[in-house]
Motif scaffolding. Structure first.
Motif, mmCIF file in Angstrom:
data_model
loop_
_atom_site.group_PDB
_atom_site.id
_atom_site.type_symbol
_atom_site.label_atom_id
_atom_site.label_comp_id
_atom_site.label_asym_id
_atom_site.label_seq_id
_atom_site.Cartn_x
_atom_site.Cartn_y
_atom_site.Cartn_z
ATOM 1 N N GLU A 37 0.820 -1.208 0.000
ATOM 2 C CA GLU A 37 0.000 0.000 0.000
ATOM 3 C C GLU A 37 0.858 1.265 0.000
ATOM 4 N N ILE A 38 2.087 1.143 0.489
ATOM 5 C CA ILE A 38 3.008 2.285 0.554
ATOM 6 C C ILE A 38 3.826 2.393 -0.730
ATOM 7 N N PHE A 39 4.019 1.257 -1.385
ATOM 8 C CA PHE A 39 4.943 1.160 -2.515
ATOM 9 C C PHE A 39 4.611 2.174 -3.608
ATOM 10 N N GLY A 40 5.592 3.019 -3.920
ATOM 11 C CA GLY A 40 5.472 3.944 -5.038
ATOM 12 C C GLY A 40 4.596 5.155 -4.797
ATOM 13 N N GLU A 41 4.248 5.450 -3.545
ATOM 14 C CA GLU A 41 3.340 6.575 -3.313
ATOM 15 C C GLU A 41 3.992 7.926 -3.622
ATOM 16 N N ASN A 42 5.309 7.970 -3.685
ATOM 17 C CA ASN A 42 6.006 9.209 -4.039
ATOM 18 C C ASN A 42 6.550 9.185 -5.470
ATOM 19 N N VAL A 43 5.955 8.338 -6.304
ATOM 20 C CA VAL A 43 6.385 8.201 -7.699
ATOM 21 C C VAL A 43 5.229 8.589 -8.618
ATOM 22 N N PHE A 44 5.564 9.384 -9.628
ATOM 23 C CA PHE A 44 4.574 9.770 -10.637
ATOM 24 C C PHE A 44 4.544 8.667 -11.689
ATOM 25 N N THR A 45 3.848 7.593 -11.359
ATOM 26 C CA THR A 45 3.827 6.395 -12.201
ATOM 27 C C THR A 45 2.954 6.612 -13.431
ATOM 28 N N LEU A 46 3.022 5.664 -14.354
ATOM 29 C CA LEU A 46 2.145 5.716 -15.523
ATOM 30 C C LEU A 46 0.681 5.687 -15.103
ATOM 31 N N LYS A 47 0.376 4.909 -14.074
ATOM 32 C CA LYS A 47 -1.002 4.840 -13.581
ATOM 33 C C LYS A 47 -1.449 6.187 -13.053
ATOM 34 N N SER A 170 10.362 6.927 -14.243
ATOM 35 C CA SER A 170 9.326 7.776 -13.644
ATOM 36 C C SER A 170 9.916 8.876 -12.767
ATOM 37 N N MET A 171 9.251 10.025 -12.784
ATOM 38 C CA MET A 171 9.604 11.123 -11.878
ATOM 39 C C MET A 171 9.162 10.767 -10.456
ATOM 40 N N PHE A 172 9.802 11.395 -9.475
ATOM 41 C CA PHE A 172 9.483 11.090 -8.082
ATOM 42 C C PHE A 172 9.769 12.306 -7.213
ATOM 43 N N VAL A 173 9.213 12.302 -6.006
ATOM 44 C CA VAL A 173 9.513 13.360 -5.043
ATOM 45 C C VAL A 173 10.296 12.758 -3.881
ATOM 46 N N GLN A 174 11.243 13.544 -3.389
ATOM 47 C CA GLN A 174 12.008 13.159 -2.210
ATOM 48 C C GLN A 174 11.956 14.266 -1.179
ATOM 49 N N ILE A 182 11.106 17.768 -3.041
ATOM 50 C CA ILE A 182 11.691 18.166 -4.324
ATOM 51 C C ILE A 182 11.245 17.169 -5.384
ATOM 52 N N LEU A 183 10.852 17.653 -6.542
ATOM 53 C CA LEU A 183 10.497 16.795 -7.661
ATOM 54 C C LEU A 183 11.766 16.448 -8.438
ATOM 55 N N TYR A 184 12.026 15.149 -8.580
ATOM 56 C CA TYR A 184 13.199 14.669 -9.307
ATOM 57 C C TYR A 184 12.774 14.170 -10.688
ATOM 58 N N ILE A 185 13.484 14.638 -11.710
ATOM 59 C CA ILE A 185 13.204 14.269 -13.097
ATOM 60 C C ILE A 185 14.413 13.492 -13.627
ATOM 61 N N PRO A 186 14.351 12.156 -13.685
ATOM 62 C CA PRO A 186 15.487 11.384 -14.204
ATOM 63 C C PRO A 186 15.833 11.835 -15.625
ATOM 64 N N SER A 187 17.119 12.051 -15.867
ATOM 65 C CA SER A 187 17.523 12.692 -17.121
ATOM 66 C C SER A 187 18.817 12.103 -17.661
ATOM 67 N N VAL A 188 19.021 12.332 -18.956
ATOM 68 C CA VAL A 188 20.321 12.090 -19.574
ATOM 69 C C VAL A 188 21.040 13.429 -19.679
ATOM 70 N N TYR A 189 22.333 13.363 -19.949
ATOM 71 C CA TYR A 189 23.147 14.583 -19.965
ATOM 72 C C TYR A 189 24.043 14.553 -21.200
ATOM 73 N N ILE A 190 23.881 15.552 -22.072
ATOM 74 C CA ILE A 190 24.633 15.596 -23.321
ATOM 75 C C ILE A 190 25.294 16.954 -23.496
ATOM 76 N N SER A 191 26.259 17.018 -24.400
ATOM 77 C CA SER A 191 26.937 18.269 -24.700
ATOM 78 C C SER A 191 26.120 19.083 -25.696
ATOM 79 N N TYR A 192 26.578 20.284 -25.962
ATOM 80 C CA TYR A 192 25.934 21.160 -26.943
ATOM 81 C C TYR A 192 25.880 20.504 -28.317
ATOM 82 N N ASN A 193 26.881 19.660 -28.602
ATOM 83 C CA ASN A 193 26.950 18.985 -29.904
ATOM 84 C C ASN A 193 26.262 17.621 -29.909
ATOM 85 N N GLY A 194 25.650 17.249 -28.775
ATOM 86 C CA GLY A 194 24.918 15.985 -28.715
ATOM 87 C C GLY A 194 25.723 14.800 -28.246
ATOM 88 N N ASP A 195 26.974 15.014 -27.807
ATOM 89 C CA ASP A 195 27.786 13.909 -27.290
ATOM 90 C C ASP A 195 27.324 13.519 -25.894
#
Length: 756
Positions: A37-47, A170-174, A182-195
């Motif tokens: 019942e607690i699992f994932g309550e701080n996650v912005f799931t697909l549901k 999925s995004m989540f709050v901590q 705080i809302l956390y947005i899992p992300s990738v990190y690239i350079s200006y040139n896309g590397d």
């Protein structure tokens, strides 16, 4: 206050300090809430997202997530609004794009939802505060690309880089400060040139290419399967130490380098073999329990907790998940445990070898491949000898090791993991695979075209991999199932029923790079096997069983050299591996050289396309540079520790003994015991001073004569500075034995390991 008094106070505090307790969540009727019942309550799931968005918007997002279309502005704005409302209802005041730069940790920058709308009225300018979060703010942010490791791809005056939302996680709050979140947005990190400048971008790329290759192979083997997507699963067993925080604060080496640079083992440590699976200390259990509760809220399925082999060493392990999500969850778990330990006046140590002489810590990565129908492609099923799909995917993994074992060694290499690999608690630098007697028999029988030997009775028939029965021969105890494969804890890459356990990964490193490399190597092997099957099939519409067996026998022979069932710690295996032509890479700088060898570069860039050549060269530079910096930091820390604490303590103790001997002589009392103690100490102090000077010279030479070749610089650090560090340590540890406890300035191993 003297160093001894600080140690004493820390010891008393550890034993008598107030213990933290939290209230487990309860329902309105007072009954405890179930974990589910607690699992994932701080996650912005697909549901959760589906409930918050109009159906057409949600459908559009799902198409983007599956790679079928780009995310349009309307959809992005709608998701941004929905997640902002959801997060702010849970106390969020800020959001952050959470990413994995090549620093060995995660990174985040917090931006507020608060914005100002400016209106110009006859009375002047008027600012109206609003809470706002747009689709463009959700999709990307802009950290300073010049301030993170880039391996020369970006310079100080080329600062632009981008973090981009990873929609597969999925995004989540901590919890944040002062009751906010705080809302956390899992992300990738690239350079200006896309590397790719991070660990996650290449992991996601590797997942995609492996999916295409594996789905193609499954559909070739079973045309009726219609598999469209294949993914890797991962379960990370996280090992760590927990020590008292006040003790930790008195150890500059632990604070700066993550490991103790000096220290003698206590008389009792792990040799009685009574800590593993023993009773978890109450303070530790309380901290881990609180960590598990926070992980539940974050949707992290922690399944197991237990004592590890060494005192103060523990492990937590999750249920398997899709690999990129599992990596995110592992990094979140490490972060949550760090924060929770602090609340319990504990400090978590993720270094692979924080204490010399006792077991180090690893991150065992349990890896498998599954289809979009939920089938595990590494499941032997009841009769593996006729499950050609399983055998072929098993051989693809073995072929990956056969061709790219050195590359897997690169993926687990660091200055810290060097202390652990091959140290009688972790696999050596020789990458081999353990399959167990039964699967080896399956492969041998197929190769030799003979019946399968049965291990229960002396006759030949098919193996049932479901297990055999053990009769415990004790009245009242049930019969139990026995796995047909034993566990080989010395193997760096062991098959454990329906997955491979990559045991050599270090405890503090992100699993991203090791899993990326493994995915790449397996993809290349799948391509090779697929090509062989197509060539064998020729113009026929489908593969026959004989076609499959012909290719299977070919790859059984090709991969024999990486199969080893014995003791990987033994000297005999080192000699045998050399005869087989397997690489035995003993140090991290040596391993890094394999990253830029033509064979591996071609596989990573041309065959699989996971890296560009510039990204690979960049990573090579970053890895070497990081190694050299780690060694220099350790050397400088040890120099300061010895010069400012250990030698002064030895001088003070010598002085007290000398004064005692002089006083006894004045009274014409035999002072020979005191004189003998002085005579024992003097050469030890002299040796330490001599070795300290040598270390200073070695570090000075490394810093002053830095090579333009990053690997040459790392090799010099390994070959000249590391041995000097070890010699200083040996001399300091010898002094610890003879210096009186009240004069020793640092908490000892007894206090660090045995006070939690």
């Amino acid at each position: 206050m003297s160093a001894f008094e600080l140690r004493k106070n820390a010891l008393v505090s550890a034993s008598t300090g107030e213990k933290r307790e939290i209230q487990y969540p309860h329902k309105a009727d007072g009954k405890p809430r179930y974990p589910s019942e607690i699992f994932g309550e701080n996650v912005f799931t697909l549901k959760t997202m589906a409930k918050a968005l109009p159906k057409p918007i949600f459908a559009s997002f799902l198409k983007q997530r599956r790679g079928r279309q780009n995310l349009d502005k309307t959809t992005a704005d709608s998701i941004a609004h929905a997640v902002r409302v959801w997060a702010m209802d849970r106390g969020a005041t800020h959001y952050t794009h959470w990413f994995q730069p090549q620093t060995g940790s995660t990174a985040e920058k917090h931006d507020a939802f608060l914005s100002l709308v400016t209106n110009f009225t006859p009375g002047g300018e008027e600012n109206t505060p609003i809470d706002q979060f747009s689709g463009s703010q959700l999709l990307q942010s802009e950290p300073d690309a010049s301030s993170f490791p880039s391996g020369g791809m970006r310079t100080t005056f080329e600062a632009r880089g981008y973090t981009i939302w990873d929609t597969s996680s999925s995004m989540f709050v901590q919890q944040g400060p002062n009751g906010t979140s705080i809302l956390y947005i899992p992300s990738v990190y690239i350079s200006y040139n896309g590397d790719a400048l991070d660990e996650k971008t290449v992991l996601l790329r590797s997942n995609n290419v492996l999916s295409r290759a594996a789905a193609g192979l499954v559909n070739l083997l079973e045309p009726e399967a219609h598999v469209s997507y294949v993914y890797t699963t991962l379960g990370t067993e996280q090992e760590f130490f927990l020590v008292d925080r006040k003790m930790y604060s008195l150890r500059p080496d632990l604070k700066i380098t993550g490991r103790t640079l000096v220290g003698q083992l206590p008389p009792r440590h792990q040799q009685l073999e009574d800590h593993y699976f023993g009773r978890i200390p109450s303070r530790v259990l309380s901290a881990i329990s609180e960590m598990e509760l926070e992980c539940l809220r974050l949707g992290i399925p922690i399944k197991t907790r237990h004592n590890e082999v060494a005192p103060a060493q523990f492990e937590v392990a999750p249920i398997f998940e899709e690999a990129s999500v599992a990596v995110d969850h592992n990094l979140q778990t490490m972060d949550v445990l760090h924060k929770v330990a602090h609340r319990h006046n504990l400090r978590v140590l993720y270094h692979e070898k924080p204490f010399k002489g006792v077991n180090g810590s690893g991150k065992h990565c349990n890896w498998a491949i599954a289809t979009d129908r939920g089938e595990n492609l590494l499941d032997p099923t009841v009769r593996p000898e006729t499950n050609y799909r399983f055998v072929i995917f098993l051989l693809a993994v073995l072929r990956a090791l056969d061709q790219h074992a050195a590359l897997l060694r690169v993926a687990i290499s660091s200055s810290s993991n060097d202390h652990r690999l091959g140290a009688q608690e972790a696999p050596p630098g020789i990458i081999s695979a353990f399959l167990g007697d039964q699967l080896n028999e399956v492969l041998d029988a197929i190769e030799e075209n003979r019946p399968i030997k049965n291990f229960s009775v002396p006759q030949f028939q098919s193996i049932k991999v479901g297990g055999t029965i053990l009769d415990l021969k004790v009245s009242g105890l049930p019969h139990i199932s026995r796995d047909l494969t034993d566990r080989n804890r010395t193997s760096p890459f062991a098959f454990t029923g329906n997955k491979f356990e990559f045991r050599a990964v270090g405890s503090k490193q992100s699993p991203s790079f090791p899993v990326t490399v493994l995915n790449c190597a397996v993809t290349a092997a799948i391509h090779e096997i697929t090509d062989a099957l197509r060539a064998q099939m020729g113009a026929k519409p489908t593969l026959s069983d004989e076609d499959k067996l012909t290719v299977i026998r070919k790859f059984i022979k090709l991969t024999k050299s990486v199969r080893f069932e014995g003791d990987n710690y033994s000297a005999e295996w080192v000699a045998e591996a050399e005869r087989r032509g397997l690489p035995n890479i003993k140090t991290t700088p040596e391993a890094f050289t394999y990253l830029v060898k033509d064979k591996h570069v071609n596989m990573l860039t041309k065959e699989t396309g996971i890296f560009t050549e510039s990204e690979l060269r960049s990573r090579y530079h970053i890895l070497n540079e990081r190694y050299a910096k780690d060694i220099i930091i350790e050397a400088e820390t040890l120099k300061t520790l010895v010069a400012q604490q250990i030698l002064p303590a030895a001088f003070e103790y010598r002085k007290s003994i000398a004064e005692s001997a002089a006083a006894l002589a004045a009274l014409k009392i035999d002072g020979s015991p005191e004189v003998a103690a002085l005579e024992e100490m003097t050469p030890l102090v002299s040796t330490l001073q001599t070795e300290l000077k040598k270390l200073s010279a070695a570090v000075g030479d490394l810093v002053d004569n830095e090579s333009d070749d990053a690997n040459e610089h790392a090799q010099t650090a390994c070959n000249s500075v590391v041995p000097a560090i070890n010699r200083v340590r040996d001399a300091a540890d010898a002094l610890e034995v003879v210096v009186a406890d009240k004069h020793w300035p640092l908490p000892k191993y007894t206090e660090l390991l045995l006070t939690v």
